[in-house]
Every structure is written in C-alpha cells, then in structure tokens.
Design a protein around this motif. Structure first.
Motif, PDB file in Angstrom:
ATOM      1  N   PRO A  98       1.489   5.157   2.055  1.00 61.02           N
ATOM      2  CA  PRO A  98       0.314   6.240   2.536  1.00 61.02           C
ATOM      3  C   PRO A  98      -0.682   7.541   1.886  1.00 61.02           C
ATOM      4  O   PRO A  98      -0.376   8.151   2.280  1.00 61.02           O
ATOM      5  CB  PRO A  98       1.221   6.870   3.513  1.00 61.02           C
ATOM      6  N   ILE A 129      -1.129   2.788   9.525  1.00 69.30           N
ATOM      7  CA  ILE A 129      -1.549   1.691   8.739  1.00 69.30           C
ATOM      8  C   ILE A 129      -1.956   0.606   9.478  1.00 69.30           C
ATOM      9  O   ILE A 129      -3.272  -0.538   9.213  1.00 69.30           O
ATOM     10  CB  ILE A 129      -0.778   2.034   7.684  1.00 69.30           C
ATOM     11  N   VAL A 152      -5.104   2.884   1.583  1.00 70.46           N
ATOM     12  CA  VAL A 152      -5.571   1.921   3.032  1.00 70.46           C
ATOM     13  C   VAL A 152      -6.660   1.743   2.825  1.00 70.46           C
ATOM     14  O   VAL A 152      -7.142   0.782   3.235  1.00 70.46           O
ATOM     15  CB  VAL A 152      -4.409   3.561   4.070  1.00 70.46           C
ATOM     16  N   THR A 165       1.251  -1.174   0.193  1.00 73.15           N
ATOM     17  CA  THR A 165       0.071  -0.085  -0.213  1.00 73.15           C
ATOM     18  C   THR A 165       0.831   1.260   0.225  1.00 73.15           C
ATOM     19  O   THR A 165       1.848   1.370   0.587  1.00 73.15           O
ATOM     20  CB  THR A 165      -0.872  -0.225   1.053  1.00 73.15           C
ATOM     21  N   ILE A 194       0.129   9.786   7.176  1.00 71.07           N
ATOM     22  CA  ILE A 194      -0.509   8.530   7.116  1.00 71.07           C
ATOM     23  C   ILE A 194       0.955   7.604   7.834  1.00 71.07           C
ATOM     24  O   ILE A 194       1.395   7.550   6.852  1.00 71.07           O
ATOM     25  CB  ILE A 194      -1.166   8.475   6.188  1.00 71.07           C
ATOM     26  N   LYS A 220      -7.259  -1.606   3.311  1.00 70.21           N
ATOM     27  CA  LYS A 220      -8.259  -2.724   4.596  1.00 70.21           C
ATOM     28  C   LYS A 220      -9.984  -3.437   3.846  1.00 70.21           C
ATOM     29  O   LYS A 220     -10.109  -3.895   4.126  1.00 70.21           O
ATOM     30  CB  LYS A 220      -8.741  -1.791   5.315  1.00 70.21           C
ATOM     31  N   GLU A 233      -8.832   9.277   9.259  1.00 68.56           N
ATOM     32  CA  GLU A 233      -8.385   8.600   7.746  1.00 68.56           C
ATOM     33  C   GLU A 233      -6.489   9.330   7.805  1.00 68.56           C
ATOM     34  O   GLU A 233      -5.894   9.045   6.808  1.00 68.56           O
ATOM     35  CB  GLU A 233      -8.869   8.761   7.199  1.00 68.56           C
ATOM     36  N   THR A 278      -6.139  -1.223   9.353  1.00 67.77           N
ATOM     37  CA  THR A 278      -6.049  -2.960   8.789  1.00 67.77           C
ATOM     38  C   THR A 278      -5.918  -4.025   9.412  1.00 67.77           C
ATOM     39  O   THR A 278      -6.339  -4.923   8.776  1.00 67.77           O
ATOM     40  CB  THR A 278      -4.962  -3.102   7.478  1.00 67.77           C
ATOM     41  N   VAL A 323       5.089  -0.984   3.291  1.00 72.19           N
ATOM     42  CA  VAL A 323       4.502   0.756   2.595  1.00 72.19           C
ATOM     43  C   VAL A 323       5.121   1.226   2.291  1.00 72.19           C
ATOM     44  O   VAL A 323       6.068   1.465   2.379  1.00 72.19           O
ATOM     45  CB  VAL A 323       4.138   1.313   4.373  1.00 72.19           C
TER      46      VAL A 323
END
Length: 423
Positions: free
Chosen positions: A292, A336, A297, A290, A331, A301, A422, A340, A322
């Motif tokens: 950031p 994260i 993100v 993923t 983020i 999830k 978020e 997740t 990441v």
C-alpha cells in the motif's frame, strides 16, 4: 436436434462470412462470434460454470485468431472443454496441418474459402461426436473437468512485494488441506522458490521446454517431491536458460500439470514474459500482489493495463492482494481497488516482517510459526480464493494456522479512476 455453434474469428469480414453460412445450416444456432482467444475461453468458462448443457456443441476457430495461435487455442479448448467439438478453419488444408490439428484435439479442418457443403459436413460430424461424448458422460450439473486441476498465478506489481512468499504459503495451505498441489517457479531468471524451501534439484522447467508431448513419467522426472507434500517445478539455476521456456512450452507444461494435480500454484515473478503471460491467461485465479504505497500501486495499475493491452487478462478478472498492510496505512485496499479496477479480497496481509525474518534467512518458510499473523492472513486468503477445496465445495474449512486472521470491510463498487489521488 439444434446444434449450437460458437465461431471465433479475429477478422470481422471472416466472422461475418462464417455466420452468414452458418445461418443457412438446418437446425443450426450460431452464436455471436468472439474476436480473440481470451474472449473464447472466457465465454466457454462462463457457460461451463452453469452446466454441461450450456456449452455449444461446436466451436469454429479461424486461423487468424489471436493472441494465442489457432492450433494452440484448439488444444486449449479441447483440454479444458472435452465435450466440445472444435473445428479449425484455415487456408492451408493440407495433410501436414490436418495432422497437426488432429494432434491438437480438433474434430475437423475446413479449407478457405468456405464452402457450404464442407462446412455443413464438418459441423455435423463435430456435433455428432459432441453429442456422443455428452451421452457417455451423462447430463449432470457439473462439467467434466477433463484433464484439469485449477491453476493459480501469483504475480508481483514490482520487485520486493512478497510474491514468492505469497505463492509458497498458498501452496502450503492447499497441501495442508489435503489437495495434491504443484508449485511452479516461472520467475525464470530470478526464481527463489527453491531457496525459500531449502531445496536444490538438478531438474527445472527448462528441461521440459523442448518436449512436445510431456508424459507423466517425463513430468515426474522434472518435479521434486518435497517433504512438505508439494510437488516443485523449479526455475533453472542458470538464468539464461529461462529463454528456452517460451509461450508454447509454458502452455504444454501447464497442461501436463493440470492433468496430474488438483491445484497448480505458479510464481510468475514481476516481469512480463511470453511464458508467464501465457500462465496468467490460462489461470483460473490470477493474483496480483502489491503493497500500500504510491510507487507500488502505480506499478500494479501499470501491470493490469499491460495485461489488458496484450489481451492476457481483464482488470475485473484480476485479484489484488495487499501485502504489508496496517490500519495506519494511508492507502487502504478500497482505494487500490478504485485505482486498479481489479477484484478486491477481504483479507489484507499485515506488515510484520519480524515474524518472517528468521525463516526467510534460513530458507525454511515452511517452518513459519502458526501464530504468525502473516501466515494466518495468507492461509485465510487461500481459503477465500477457493484454493483449499475442490470446485463447488465451498464448505471445506481452512487448515488451522492458529488464531484468527485480520480482515477489513469489503470495498464498495469499483469507481472511476480519480487522477491525482495517490494517497
């Protein structure tokens, strides 16, 4: 001698009936039944991580197990845990199923409804076979690997996060560490492994899809031995041929690759198909890539939750990498992890696309400079994930990529998801 028996049945009534009969067998020690294929493989894997002696002598697989079909599950258990006797329980005890069960590696077939005499006979035969195998192998601390190298899947939370680049660098790092490594492109409609390594080859994974018994010679014909030291099994050039690679084909191909290579790295792309879901389920290490940012993100999830609903992979058994991280990113990896509920890595991959642009455009990512901070981070990650050393050998150093890798403080315990946060 006490016989340890692990039943696997998706139907609660069937599970209770099996355990009730097993409890009547002399010198039998039935374990609590597991409800699905994922739980069975996870349980056996945990026991095998300790020693051969921890594994049950007999595993009973009920025909209504899922999500993996019973015969495929029998095959998987027989391949990954060759010292365990597997017995199939089915309402169809005819010659055709008996033959198919034996071909899959079962040590017996029991018809439904269950009868005490038949159950006792089949369990005893499977237990005796298991004991003989273990005597032959010796009771060392390590479980025989059977035909299996390690399988590592790399999946993207969404498109454009660096999934293929990550998979390629993991495989290159393992090859540089001296491990015999296969790199598989299971992004069946849009695979770019060949483009990243400047490889064109007439064969692909689709050519193996219709073959039930993949021999070493057949596999060799489909694999491209690259000058980097990697064995490449590419995605089909015609995307529509990706439909030929279903769950069964993926399982057979991965099993054949396990038998030949120490490490199998699989690029699963970003779409969930039957083939790559099977790969993620079978993987020893499942990596989710993923970036950031909020959208990615959320996608990560969503992917993790889908795997859980499909009983493919648990969140805590998924490792998130990441990519394109910087210390100024709002983020951070710890957030994260909380969102997740996955397993974090210590090493993020820095945002430095300028280092990559020339080799990516040229289709030669194997020529990336050792001074690249991205390469350093990914090769350090490969070592962190245990891809550079044989299982149990944690002392093997990572191959030099020049310089030191970035690292962040390990994240704390996984917290409950906080809605609305978020960024």
């Amino acid at each position: 001698m006490t016989t340890r028996i692990l039943p696997a049945a998706g139907d609660p009534d069937a599970a209770r009936s099996i355990v009730a009969l097993l409890s009547q067998l002399p010198d039998a020690e039935p374990a609590a039944p597991v409800p699905d294929s994922t739980a069975l493989l996870d349980t056996l894997g945990r026991l095998a991580a300790d020693s051969l002696d921890e594994l049950p002598e007999v595993v009973l697989v009920h025909e209504r197990i899922g999500p993996v079909p019973a015969l495929e599950l029998v095959r998987e258990v027989a391949l990954r845990f060759p010292a365990v006797g597997v017995v199939l329980i089915s309402s169809d005890a005819g010659p055709a199923l008996f033959s198919a069960a034996m071909d899959s590696g079962a040590r017996g077939l029991i018809g439904l409804p269950l009868g005490y005499e038949e159950l006792a006979a089949r369990v005893q035969a499977a237990a005796q076979w298991s004991a003989g195998v273990r005597r032959h192998l010796g009771r060392g601390p390590e479980v025989p690997a059977g035909p299996g190298g390690r399988v590592v899947t790399v999946t993207g939370a969404k498109g454009g996060v660096g999934t293929t680049f990550t998979a390629v660098q993991f495989a290159l790092a393992a090859a540089a560490a001296g491990r015999r490594t296969a790199l598989v492109d299971l992004d069946l409609q849009a695979g770019d492994v060949g483009s990243y390594l400047d490889v064109q080859f007439r064969r692909s994974i689709a050519d193996l899809a219709g073959i039930q018994d993949i021999s070493p010679r057949v596999l060799q014909d489909a694999v491209y031995e690259d000058r980097t030291g990697l064995a490449l099994l590419l995605a089909p050039a015609e995307g529509e041929r990706g439909e030929e690679v279903d769950e069964r084909a993926a399982r057979h191909v991965i099993g054949a690759l396990r038998a030949r290579y120490e490490l199998v790295v699989i690029d699963c792309g970003t779409q969930v198909t039957g083939a790559n879901a099977t790969a993620v389920e079978l993987a020893d290490v499942a990596v989710l890539v993923t970036t950031p940012d909020v959208v990615c993100v959320r996608a990560a999830k969503r992917m993790v939750r889908m795997w859980e609903r499909l009983q493919v992979r648990k969140a805590e058994d998924t490792t998130v990498v990441v990519n394109r991280w910087s210390k100024h990113t709002e983020i951070q990896p710890s957030l994260i992890e909380k969102i997740t509920k996955t397993r974090p890595t210590r090493t993020p991959v820095p945002a430095a696309f300028k280092e990559l642009q020339a080799v990516v455009d040229a289709g030669r990512v194997q020529d990336l400079d050792n001074r690249s901070t991205v390469k350093q981070a990914l090769w350090t990650l490969a070592a962190e994930l245990g891809l550079l050393a044989a299982p149990g050998d944690e002392t093997a150093p990572a191959p030099a990529a020049g310089g030191s890798a970035l690292a962040v403080r390990a994240a704390g315990p996984v917290a409950r998801l906080r809605r609305g946060r978020e960024g």
